[in-house]
Design a protein around this motif. Structure first.
Motif, PDB file in Angstrom:
ATOM      1  N   UNK A 106       0.929  -1.160  -0.178  1.00  0.00           N
ATOM      2  CA  UNK A 106      -0.093  -0.051   0.071  1.00  0.00           C
ATOM      3  C   UNK A 106       0.604   1.323   0.035  1.00  0.00           C
ATOM      4  N   UNK A 107       2.339   1.237  -0.217  1.00  0.00           N
ATOM      5  CA  UNK A 107       3.031   2.317  -0.072  1.00  0.00           C
ATOM      6  C   UNK A 107       3.178   3.161   1.122  1.00  0.00           C
ATOM      7  N   UNK A 108       3.112   2.121   2.507  1.00  0.00           N
ATOM      8  CA  UNK A 108       3.294   3.010   3.523  1.00  0.00           C
ATOM      9  C   UNK A 108       4.916   3.402   3.623  1.00  0.00           C
ATOM     10  N   UNK A 109       5.141   4.359   4.676  1.00  0.00           N
ATOM     11  CA  UNK A 109       6.557   4.510   4.869  1.00  0.00           C
ATOM     12  C   UNK A 109       7.236   3.403   5.725  1.00  0.00           C
ATOM     13  N   UNK A 110       8.410   2.607   5.022  1.00  0.00           N
ATOM     14  CA  UNK A 110       9.063   1.483   5.565  1.00  0.00           C
ATOM     15  C   UNK A 110      10.454   2.190   6.049  1.00  0.00           C
ATOM     16  N   UNK A 111      10.964   2.117   7.119  1.00  0.00           N
ATOM     17  CA  UNK A 111      12.361   2.299   7.486  1.00  0.00           C
ATOM     18  C   UNK A 111      13.226   1.206   8.004  1.00  0.00           C
ATOM     19  N   UNK A 112      12.658   1.085   9.145  1.00  0.00           N
ATOM     20  CA  UNK A 112      13.167  -0.340   9.746  1.00  0.00           C
ATOM     21  C   UNK A 112      12.242  -1.310   9.986  1.00  0.00           C
ATOM     22  N   UNK A 113      12.910  -2.465   9.576  1.00  0.00           N
ATOM     23  CA  UNK A 113      12.069  -3.911   9.258  1.00  0.00           C
ATOM     24  C   UNK A 113      12.762  -4.750  10.331  1.00  0.00           C
ATOM     25  N   UNK A 114      11.749  -5.460  11.166  1.00  0.00           N
ATOM     26  CA  UNK A 114      11.832  -6.656  12.204  1.00  0.00           C
ATOM     27  C   UNK A 114      11.624  -7.934  11.446  1.00  0.00           C
ATOM     28  N   UNK A 115      12.511  -8.859  11.297  1.00  0.00           N
ATOM     29  CA  UNK A 115      12.000 -10.279  10.897  1.00  0.00           C
ATOM     30  C   UNK A 115      12.135 -11.332  11.899  1.00  0.00           C
ATOM     31  N   UNK A 116      11.566 -12.390  11.822  1.00  0.00           N
ATOM     32  CA  UNK A 116      11.720 -13.159  13.140  1.00  0.00           C
ATOM     33  C   UNK A 116      12.092 -14.496  12.757  1.00  0.00           C
ATOM     34  N   UNK A 117      12.474 -14.698  11.359  1.00  0.00           N
ATOM     35  CA  UNK A 117      13.122 -16.152  11.011  1.00  0.00           C
ATOM     36  C   UNK A 117      13.783 -15.732   9.824  1.00  0.00           C
ATOM     37  N   UNK A 118      14.629 -16.866   9.640  1.00  0.00           N
ATOM     38  CA  UNK A 118      15.537 -16.656   8.172  1.00  0.00           C
ATOM     39  C   UNK A 118      14.858 -16.749   6.975  1.00  0.00           C
ATOM     40  N   UNK A 119      13.618 -17.657   6.815  1.00  0.00           N
ATOM     41  CA  UNK A 119      13.139 -17.466   5.730  1.00  0.00           C
ATOM     42  C   UNK A 119      12.331 -16.250   5.295  1.00  0.00           C
ATOM     43  N   UNK A 120      11.598 -15.587   6.227  1.00  0.00           N
ATOM     44  CA  UNK A 120      10.841 -14.319   5.879  1.00  0.00           C
ATOM     45  C   UNK A 120      11.908 -13.239   5.640  1.00  0.00           C
ATOM     46  N   UNK A 121      13.237 -13.310   6.315  1.00  0.00           N
ATOM     47  CA  UNK A 121      14.310 -12.444   5.924  1.00  0.00           C
ATOM     48  C   UNK A 121      14.616 -12.384   4.841  1.00  0.00           C
ATOM     49  N   UNK A 122      14.961 -13.857   4.168  1.00  0.00           N
ATOM     50  CA  UNK A 122      15.576 -14.136   2.986  1.00  0.00           C
ATOM     51  C   UNK A 122      14.792 -13.967   1.956  1.00  0.00           C
ATOM     52  N   UNK A 123      13.205 -14.362   1.948  1.00  0.00           N
ATOM     53  CA  UNK A 123      12.571 -14.064   0.971  1.00  0.00           C
ATOM     54  C   UNK A 123      12.206 -12.609   0.636  1.00  0.00           C
ATOM     55  N   UNK A 124      12.148 -11.806   1.721  1.00  0.00           N
ATOM     56  CA  UNK A 124      12.162 -10.321   1.385  1.00  0.00           C
ATOM     57  C   UNK A 124      13.292  -9.550   0.983  1.00  0.00           C
ATOM     58  N   UNK A 125      14.271 -10.175   1.212  1.00  0.00           N
ATOM     59  CA  UNK A 125      15.706  -9.600   0.399  1.00  0.00           C
ATOM     60  C   UNK A 125      15.374 -10.239  -0.902  1.00  0.00           C
ATOM     61  N   UNK A 126      15.052 -11.129  -1.339  1.00  0.00           N
ATOM     62  CA  UNK A 126      14.784 -11.441  -2.665  1.00  0.00           C
ATOM     63  C   UNK A 126      13.775 -10.691  -3.454  1.00  0.00           C
TER      64      UNK A 126
END
Length: 466
Positions: free
Chosen positions: A108-128
Motif C-alpha cells: 500500500x506504499x506506507x513509509x518503511x524504514x526499519x524492518x524486523x523479521x523473526x525467522x531466516x525464511x521471511x528475511x531471505x524471501x524479502x531480501x529476494x
C-alpha cells in the motif's frame, strides 16, 4: 554463487522503487566576516543543527516482550535528530500475522524504514523481493565485523542485509508442579528418548479435559519449521533441510528420526497434542502452557520475558527450564536451534542512515540495557547474564515462581550450530515440507512415501532456482 530466482510469493504485485536515502543538515563552518557592506552580516550565526527525521519501525514484537517504550526513548535521547515511530504488527506477537501485515504495508506504499523479521525464511524471501537494503557500506564505514561482534552471523550470499538482535536458544519449559506430582526431577542433561518418557508420564485424563505431556506448535503454514528438524538441531553442523552448498539434506537419518518421533508421540504414546487439534482449534503454545493443557513445551527463550506470567497469560504454577534434548547420551550438551530478530533497513527508506543507526544501537547498547531478551552482541559478558535475567524476570507478575537456577543453567550452556545462510526460495522449501508432513501426520500417507515425496519436491525447487 548460486543464481537465485525470486520467490513466487508475489505480494499483491509489489513493485519496489529503489530510492537513495539521504539525511539533511550537518554542521557548516563559520562564514567569513562581512567586509563588503552589501552582504548580510552572518558573523554571529550558529551552525545549523541536523535535520530532524522520523523513521517508521515495523515489528512483530509487543511492548511486554520487548520494552519498546523505554528502549525507543533512550535511543531518541542518544540521537535527538531521529524520532522513531513504532508500528506493532501483531498485538499478540504472532509472527505470521505480523509478516502478512508488513507485506500489506509495503503493497500500500506506507513509509518503511526499519524492518524486523523473526525467522531466516521471511528475511531471505524479502531480501529476494527487493524489500531490504544492503547495509555493507555502513558496516564498512564503522569498521567492525559482524561475525566477530555478534553470536549470530547474518551474512546472505556475500552481503549483509540485517544485524541480529536477541540471542534466543530453544529450551523446554516445564510445569514444575506437574513434575513434582509425577515424581520427576528437572532435567539438566537428557535425550529425546527421555523427553518422550517424561511426556508419557505427564499425560493425564481423556477427552476434552485431557492434559498432554507436550505440545508442538508446528510446522504450520510453512512456518515453525524447527518442529520438523528436532533431532537435526542438536549438533554442530548440518542442522537444516538444506546444506551450505544449497543441496538437499533430507537423506540425513536425523530428519527421519524427527518424523518417527512425532508419529510415535502422537499416535502410539498419545502424549502430544494432536496436530489436527492444533490446526482446527487454532491452538497457541502460550495458551497450552499457561492454561496447563500441556506440561512441557519446546520453545525459544524469547519466553524469558513471560515466564513469571503476564496480565494476558497469568502464571498459577511453578516453572522450570530444561535444555534442548540430545540425540544420544554421549553427545555434547548445549546445541540447540537459535533464533534471532533480523533487524533490517527498508530498501525504499528515504532515511537509510538513520534507520541503520537505530538497528546498530538497538542490537548493541539498546538491547543490553533496556531490552527483555539476551543480546546476540558479544560484548555482553557471561558475568552479566544473571543481572540480565533478574531484570527480565522482574518485569513479570510472579518472578518467584520461576526456577531461576535452571533457567541460567540452560542459557549459559546453550550454543548454536553452524547457521546455514538462507536462500531466497527458502519459504518454498518450507511450504513443500509442511504440505507433505500434514499428509503424514493426518494419516493420508506413510512415512516412506512422505520422505520420498519431500525429497522430490525439494529437489524440484532447488533445480528451478539454480
Amino acid at each position: 554463487m548460486r543464481k537465485n530466482v525470486l520467490s513466487m510469493f508475489a505480494v499483491f504485485g509489489l513493485a519496489f522503487t529503489l530510492l537513495a536515502g539521504c539525511s539533511g543538515g550537518g554542521n557548516n563552518p563559520d562564514p567569513e566576516p562581512n567586509t563588503s557592506g552589501n552582504q548580510q552580516d552572518t558573523t554571529n550565526e550558529t551552525p545549523s543543527a541536523p535535520e530532524k527525521v522520523k523513521i517508521m519501525f515495523h515489528t512483530h514484537g509487543t511492548e511486554a516482550q520487548y520494552n519498546w517504550q523505554e528502549t525507543i526513548s533512550a535511543f531518541e535521547e542518544a540521537y535527538p535528530n531521529i524520532d522513531v515511530e513504532l508500528v506493532t504488527l501483531s498485538e499478540k506477537g504472532d509472527t505470521t500475522e505480523a509478516t502478512q501485515k508488513l507485506d500489506l504495508a509495503a503493497a500500500s506504499g506506507e513509509q518503511l524504514d526499519v524492518l524486523m523479521f523473526s525467522d531466516p525464511a521471511s528475511y531471505a524471501q524479502r531480501v529476494g523481493l527487493g524489500m531490504v537494503a544492503s547495509i555493507d557500506s555502513f558496516i564498512e564505514e564503522e569498521g567492525y565485523t559482524v561475525a566477530e561482534d555478534y553470536k549470530v552471523d547474518t551474512l546472505m550470499e556475500g552481503k549483509y542485509y540485517a544485524l541480529p538482535g536477541k540471542f534466543n536458544p530453544w529450551y523446554v519449559l516445564l510445569n514444575k508442579d506437574h513434575l513434582d506430582e509425577a515424581g520427576l526431577s528437572v532435567p539438566t542433561d537428557w535425550t529425546w528418548d527421555e523427553f518422550m518418557e517424561y511426556a508419557k508420564a505427564l499425560t493425564q485424563g481423556e477427552g476434552a479435559s485431557k492434559r498432554y505431556g507436550t505440545y508442538f506448535h508446528g510446522p504450520q503454514s510453512g512456518g515453525w519449521m524447527e518442529f520438523l528438524r528436532l533431532a537435526m538441531a542438536n549438533r554442530a553442523e548440518n542442522t537444516d533441510f538444506l546444506l551450505e552448498d544449497g543441496s538437499s539434506n533430507l537423506d540425513d537419518p536425523m530428519f527421519r528420526r524427527t518424523l518417527e518421533l512425532r508419529l510415535k508421540m502422537e499416535r502410539e504414546d498419545q502424549s502430544s497434542t494432536p496436530y489436527a487439534d492444533m490446526l482446527s482449534q487454532k491452538l497457541h503454545y502460550r495458551t497450552q502452557f499457561f492454561n496447563e493443557s500441556a506440561s512441557m513445551i519446546l520453545i525459544g527463550s524469547w519466553m524469558n520475558s513471560e515466564l513469571g506470567g503476564t496480565e494476558q497469560y497469568p502464571l498459577n504454577f511453578n516453572v522450570a527450564v530444561a535444555p534442548y534434548p540430545k540425540n544420544e547420551a554421549s553427545d555434547e550438551i548445549g546445541y540447540t536451534p537459535v533464533t534471532t530478530d533480523f533487524m533490517a533497513v527498508a530498501e525504499k527508506s528515504e532515511h537509510k542512515k538513520e534507520a541503520y543507526q537505530f538497528i546498530r544501537w538497538y542490537t548493541t547498547e539498546g538491547l543490553s540495557k533496556y531490552g527483555r531478551n539476551i543480546p546476540s552482541w558479544n560484548n555482553v559478558s557471561e558475568g552479566d547474564l544473571e543481572t540480565i535475567v533478574d531484570s527480565i524476570l522482574s518485569e513479570t507478575l510472579k518472578p518467584e515462581n520461576v526456577d531461576k537456577e535452571s533457567l541460567i543453567h540452560v542459557l549459559s550452556q546453550s550454543k548454536s550450530g553452524k547457521m546455514i545462510p538462507p536462500v531466497t526460495y527458502q519459504a518454498e522449501v518450507y511450504k513443500a515440507l509442511n504440505e507433505q508432513y500434514e499428509l503424514l501426520i493426518l494419516g493420508s500417507q506413510d512415512l516412506n512415501a512422505t520422505i520420498e515425496n519431500m525429497k522430490a519436491a525439494v529437489q524440484e525447487i532447488i533445480d528451478n532456482n539454480s
